[in-house]
Each structure stands twice: as structure tokens, then as C-alpha cells.
Design an enzyme around this catalytic site. Sequence first.
Site, PDB file in Angstrom:
ATOM      1  N   ARG A  73      74.215  68.289  15.405  1.00 27.83           N
ATOM      2  CA  ARG A  73      73.347  67.184  14.212  1.00 27.83           C
ATOM      3  C   ARG A  73      73.666  65.819  14.816  1.00 27.83           C
ATOM      4  NH1 ARG A  73      77.168  66.924  10.942  1.00 27.83           N
ATOM      5  NH2 ARG A  73      78.390  68.359  11.567  1.00 27.83           N
ATOM      6  N   TYR A 201      67.248  71.337  15.719  1.00 27.28           N
ATOM      7  CA  TYR A 201      68.931  71.910  15.810  1.00 27.28           C
ATOM      8  C   TYR A 201      69.054  72.424  14.405  1.00 27.28           C
ATOM      9  CZ  TYR A 201      73.646  72.251  15.673  1.00 27.28           C
ATOM     10  OH  TYR A 201      74.918  72.642  15.389  1.00 27.28           O
ATOM     11  N   LYS A 210      72.649  72.549   5.460  1.00 25.68           N
ATOM     12  CA  LYS A 210      73.413  71.407   5.279  1.00 25.68           C
ATOM     13  C   LYS A 210      72.540  70.420   4.472  1.00 25.68           C
ATOM     14  CE  LYS A 210      76.601  72.497   8.089  1.00 25.68           C
ATOM     15  NZ  LYS A 210      77.983  72.868   7.948  1.00 25.68           N
ATOM     16  N   HIS A 230      81.564  71.972   1.645  1.00 20.48           N
ATOM     17  CA  HIS A 230      81.622  72.573   3.041  1.00 20.48           C
ATOM     18  C   HIS A 230      82.791  73.717   3.095  1.00 20.48           C
ATOM     19  CE1 HIS A 230      81.466  71.482   7.436  1.00 20.48           C
ATOM     20  NE2 HIS A 230      80.877  72.518   7.320  1.00 20.48           N
ATOM     21  N   SER A 252      83.311  70.830  10.685  1.00 21.93           N
ATOM     22  CA  SER A 252      82.484  71.791  11.752  1.00 21.93           C
ATOM     23  C   SER A 252      83.134  72.007  12.860  1.00 21.93           C
ATOM     24  CB  SER A 252      81.220  71.041  11.714  1.00 21.93           C
ATOM     25  OG  SER A 252      80.334  70.608  10.865  1.00 21.93           O
ATOM     26  N   ALA A 253      83.157  73.155  13.642  1.00 24.69           N
ATOM     27  CA  ALA A 253      83.753  73.648  14.572  1.00 24.69           C
ATOM     28  C   ALA A 253      85.147  73.536  14.701  1.00 24.69           C
ATOM     29  CB  ALA A 253      83.041  72.770  15.915  1.00 24.69           C
ATOM     30  N   CYS A 254      85.775  73.622  13.435  1.00 24.82           N
ATOM     31  CA  CYS A 254      87.210  73.715  13.395  1.00 24.82           C
ATOM     32  C   CYS A 254      87.950  75.132  12.790  1.00 24.82           C
ATOM     33  CB  CYS A 254      87.938  72.738  12.337  1.00 24.82           C
ATOM     34  SG  CYS A 254      87.774  70.841  12.855  1.00 24.82           S
ATOM     35  N   THR A 257      84.586  80.031  10.719  1.00 23.14           N
ATOM     36  CA  THR A 257      84.129  81.456  10.748  1.00 23.14           C
ATOM     37  C   THR A 257      85.301  82.328  11.032  1.00 23.14           C
ATOM     38  OG1 THR A 257      82.214  80.200  11.636  1.00 23.14           O
ATOM     39  CG2 THR A 257      82.326  82.885  11.948  1.00 23.14           C
ATOM     40  N   ASN A 258      86.224  81.825  12.074  1.00 24.43           N
ATOM     41  CA  ASN A 258      87.343  82.647  12.567  1.00 24.43           C
ATOM     42  C   ASN A 258      88.242  83.011  11.044  1.00 24.43           C
ATOM     43  OD1 ASN A 258      86.489  82.553  15.375  1.00 24.43           O
ATOM     44  ND2 ASN A 258      87.915  80.872  15.619  1.00 24.43           N
ATOM     45  N   ASP A 279      80.797  78.959   5.661  1.00 21.86           N
ATOM     46  CA  ASP A 279      80.412  77.432   5.791  1.00 21.86           C
ATOM     47  C   ASP A 279      80.144  76.695   4.455  1.00 21.86           C
ATOM     48  OD1 ASP A 279      79.761  75.288   7.310  1.00 21.86           O
ATOM     49  OD2 ASP A 279      77.670  75.742   7.231  1.00 21.86           O
ATOM     50  N   ARG A 370      75.399  78.299  19.543  1.00 22.68           N
ATOM     51  CA  ARG A 370      75.656  78.958  18.407  1.00 22.68           C
ATOM     52  C   ARG A 370      75.027  80.362  18.467  1.00 22.68           C
ATOM     53  NH1 ARG A 370      77.878  75.800  13.964  1.00 22.68           N
ATOM     54  NH2 ARG A 370      78.291  73.992  15.114  1.00 22.68           N
ATOM     55  N   GLY A 495      94.546  85.116  14.114  1.00 23.32           N
ATOM     56  CA  GLY A 495      95.182  86.199  13.194  1.00 23.32           C
ATOM     57  C   GLY A 495      96.427  85.621  12.548  1.00 23.32           C
ATOM     58  N   ASN A 497      97.236  83.110  11.433  1.00 26.61           N
ATOM     59  CA  ASN A 497      96.944  82.188  10.122  1.00 26.61           C
ATOM     60  C   ASN A 497      97.284  82.936   8.819  1.00 26.61           C
ATOM     61  OD1 ASN A 497      96.683  79.972  11.643  1.00 26.61           O
ATOM     62  ND2 ASN A 497      94.445  80.101  11.514  1.00 26.61           N
TER      63      ASN A 497
HETATM   64  O1  SAT Z   1      74.847  72.573  12.703  1.00 29.83           O
HETATM   65  S1  SAT Z   1      75.367  72.755  11.263  1.00 29.83           S
HETATM   66  O2  SAT Z   1      75.334  71.426  10.560  1.00 29.83           O
HETATM   67  O3  SAT Z   1      74.416  73.700  10.777  1.00 29.83           O
HETATM   68  C1  SAT Z   1      76.711  73.315  11.582  1.00 29.83           C
HETATM   69  C2  SAT Z   1      77.851  72.419  11.363  1.00 29.83           C
HETATM   70  O4  SAT Z   1      77.795  71.467  11.983  1.00 29.83           O
HETATM   71  O5  SAT Z   1      78.860  72.659  10.478  1.00 29.83           O
HETATM   72 MN    MN Z   2      79.525  73.485   8.772  1.00 26.13          MN
END
Ligand code: SAT
Ligand code: MN
Length: 585
Positions: A73, A201, A210, A230, A252-254, A257-258, A279, A370, A495, A497
Site C-alpha cells: 500500500r 497491489y 481497505k 481493522h 498490517s503484518a502484525c 491471520t496467525n 482482517d 501475499r 499458539g 498466545n
Molecule cells: O494490502 S492490504 O491493505 O490489503 C493488507 C494490509 O496492508 O493490511
Molecule cells: Mn489489514
Amino acid sequence: MPATMAQQGPLGDWVDEVCRLTQPDKVVWCTGSEEEYQAIVGEMVRTGTLIPLNADSHPACYLHRSHHSDVARTEQSTFICTSRKEDAGPTNNWMSPAEAQERVAKLYQGCMRGRKLYVVPYLMGPVGSSYSRVGVEITDSPYVVANMRIMTRMGKTALDHLGSGADFVKGLHSLGDLNPERRFILHFPEDHRIWSIGSGYGGNALLGKKCHALRIASWVGRQEGWLAEHMLILGLQDPAGEVHYIAAAFPSACGKTNLAMLVPPAAFPGWKVWTVGDDIAWMHPGSDGRLWAINPEAGFFGVAPGTSPKTNPNAMAMLNRGVIFTNVAVTPDGRPWWEGIDEPAPPGLVDWQGRLCSPGREKSAHPNSRFTASARNCPSISPSWEDPKGVPISAIIFGGRRARVAPLVYESFSWAHGVFVGAGMASETTAAATGAVGVVRRDPMAMLPFCGYNMGDYWGHWLSVGARLKQPPKIFHVNWFRTSADGKYLWPGYGENLRVLQWILSRVKGSGKTAESPIGLLPTREALNVDGLKPAPGALDALLSVDRVAWQQELKDQRKFFDQFGDRLPRALAKEYEAFAARLQ
Ligand code: SAT
Ligand code: MN
């Protein structure tokens, strides 16, 4: 509703208007069918936009390599275009609608000559839910169409939801010439429009995500009395079989998903985590006084690096069929590969830009590479994930990536204090957005890049939603990313967590021992179950302590941040700030 009928109403009029502007060679109304998906994918394989992966190990999986300057982004080219600048607020880039017309509209003139224009109707939210919303994305990128097919309920389903109405978000996307100088992601929340040009992207181009489900939806939610956040949504099942739902906001990326797909450690028999979303959450106060959440999406657009059978076995199990990978590396036998997949890099590995890797050189997969995977293929998907009424939320978690300051977990004293905790969040930046990585920035509710209006008003809205709840979720803050002086993580994460979720659940149920501190309620040492963990000496003390000096510095930083909002900062939040400052004395 058949597309032919849609073509005659307000949607058809808009498509005609866009065709006159962009001059495509051909117009394709997407139905969302499997045959259509196969045809679009087949064409991308022929043109080299998609590379088929190993058909035995990864059937129906493809690799896409994006332009090397279009991998994340771009917040600097993202704007909120309200008539008044104050309504976008100090944390958003603002462009007046008139300036947008003048600077950006012309980039669309003839931009689709020689290309196909796809009309992509999509539904955000479960079929038949009164909370679900329709959008239509017009795009000249078949990659976007294929991703939208996985990430949303696309095509006929969406048109059926829309009927003959005009209540849909209009998203106009073109790859343009992919020049970052001519890249714009514009949002017009007042009339539910999005213009995106110059990027293919994910977050810039898959407009349902988003742009619609957060920036436009946050604006609509404020008008209508609900929250677009979010947040992941998970169902935590205890050994008695009872399920409580938790929504959690992380930048994002923290690790959203996990966490959403967490597999409990062996020491926790009978516990289970169900995935509702990873998300985005749309949350509505229900007539029963609880907060109800739906996941507006139908798939996961997750970060590949770091995903492994150890960190996220559920994700790994869904990544071997029907997946589009973007900017990962590929092994000589056509399997996707990334740093942290827990398999040595094989000789002959090809990096995300198609170059042969030499060991020890740069990363092979892009750090923001991704996967796009259907929620249906997730082994932990919740039986309630498509429930039209949503799931009732018992706890809300805010989480940042902080090497220092924030302890492992604490609970807020009240809803208003919880809003203050969320508003005061900060986190280190990641590769999900272009720019420096690892810099601490304030990121309230993990919504800094995604709130479609003035965040002062947004906090006011949070306070007013809370006031309508008879049983508001309890609000917590977590930090999995504390490090020691020599830079090692103090908490094992993933796990493990679950141990923190277990304490959170005990608090929801009214038990769970706490130790009061100026920042909120921490678990006592005994209340946090660390059986079978072997933390480094002193690690637990560091994880469960509050350093007043560090927090005083934090307070100053928060003050600077809040001051930008002037009189748009809700009084109740200013009062929380003063009370916090007093407690820290
Ligand atoms: O690229 S996205 O905005 O869809 C994913 C993210 O940054 O949270
Ligand atoms: Mn996100």
C-alpha cells in the site's frame, strides 16, 4: 438479477459513463461463475501475468509477480476527498473533490484503450445479511478480478442483493501506467465513490477491502451507528464446548491471520480457535445490547513470509489449492517458497522478481508477498462465519508491535478507558506499506491508514456505540513483540498466545485475578498460565510490569498526537488522558 437488467439501471448508466471516459476495447460483466474464473485465469497464464505452480502439490495455484515498484500500500498516494478538509482530519491526506477532478480525472481519459473493462459486482458480508453491502468495482486488471473472486462474494450474488437499487459503492480502478508519480487512491465518502489508478497491489486495487470495507464503511458506519474496524474475529472454544467471540485490531503484518487461525499448544487439550475473519470486522449494536460482528470478506489476503507449519498450520493447510500467490519465490519444481516457511531454500530457487537466487543475497520472497485464499479452504473456519446476524463479541483486543513499553496484556477499566487505550495505540511500521520499517508511529485502533474521516469524530463514535451497549465487550491491549535488551522476543507468540486469550476469557467470565496498575489491569503472575513454558530469566517480570518512566514518555507522545485534533477530540477522551496522567504521577 440478471446482468442484462443491471445494465439498464443506475449501474448500467455508470458503466456507460466510465466506458466513454476510459475507452476500453471490450466490456465484460462478471457473473462470478467458476467457468468465468477459469477463463480469466487461463488468459492470464497465456499472457504471463500468472504462472501455474506445481499441479500435483499445488493444484489450481498460481504465482503473480507484480511490478517491482508496486508491492505494498502507498499511504502517501491515498487521499480522503471530503468537501471540508476538517472532515478528513489531521491523520489523512486530503484532496478536495474539485482538485481530484482536475488532477486525477484526466488520468482516466482513454486509459483502457487496448484493454478489457471488467464490471465486478461484489457483496461484502454474508448472503442474506442485513449488514452486508454491495459494491461494484470497474477494473482493467484481470488479476484484480481473480482476487476479488476469492476475497468477496462476486457477481450474480451481489447483483441479487442490489436488486434494481442504486445503493452501491462505485469503485473505478485502472492500472494506468503503474507510474508511482501518477498513482492515486482517492475516496469520496460523501457519495460512496473510490478512484484508484496506477497500482495493481492488493490494498490499493482490490477495492472491496481497505477502500470500501474500511474507509468508506467507517464513514457509513458513523452515519448509521455501527463500526467498521481493522479487526480479525475468532471464536474461542473452551473444554466445556462454550464459544466466546473476540475481535482484535492489529496493524498490517502484525499477525492477525496467525491469531485468527491459532492452534492451541498441546498443554491445552479441549481448547479450539475458530476463524471468523482475519482482517476486517463490521460490528453492530444488537437489540439485545450486545455487539455483533460479521466478516465482510470471503477470503484471506495474508502475508506469506513467516507462515509455516509451526506458526500457522491452518494457513499452510489451505495454501495448497486454489491460491493466488503474489511476489513469493518459487522452487525449481514449481512450489511456492518464502523466508520462514521452515524449509531450506533449495538450489535453483527463483526470487520474487524472477531472478535466480544466490544464497545470502537479498530476501527471495518480497517481505510483503501475499497469498489470496478462499475462507472455505481454511480448516479452522467457524461454522458461524456466514451467519447473517453475525457473532456476539465478548472481548475486543488492541495490539501493537512494540519492542518496549507495552506489557504482554492488560485490561481497560471501562469502555471509555478502552477507547482511550485504543486511541493511544502505537506500533512499529511493517513492509505492508511502503516507507521505513520498524519505526514506532501512533496507530489508533490500527486504523490510522484506514479511517475514512476525522479520527476525533471516530473516537466520539466509538464512545457513542459503547453507550448503546448493555453488555459491552471488555477491552484489552496486548503486545506479543516485547524484546530483551539483546533484541530477542520475550514471549514465544503464535499458539502460545492462547495463554493470553485464556486469561482474557477468564476476565470476560468475571474471574481471573488482576493486578491494578496506572495503565489498566494486568494478570497476576499466577493468573497467567505458563505451565510447560520455559521463559528466559526475568522475561515474565518484564512482560508483566509497567515502567512508569517509559509510560511518562509515552504520555508526552500521546499528548502531541491528540493535540492535533483540537476541539474534535472528544471531552471524554481528554478526561481519560488527564486521569491517566494523574495515575502515572
Ligand atoms: O494490502 S492490504 O491493505 O490489503 C493488507 C494490509 O496492508 O493490511
Ligand atoms: Mn489489514
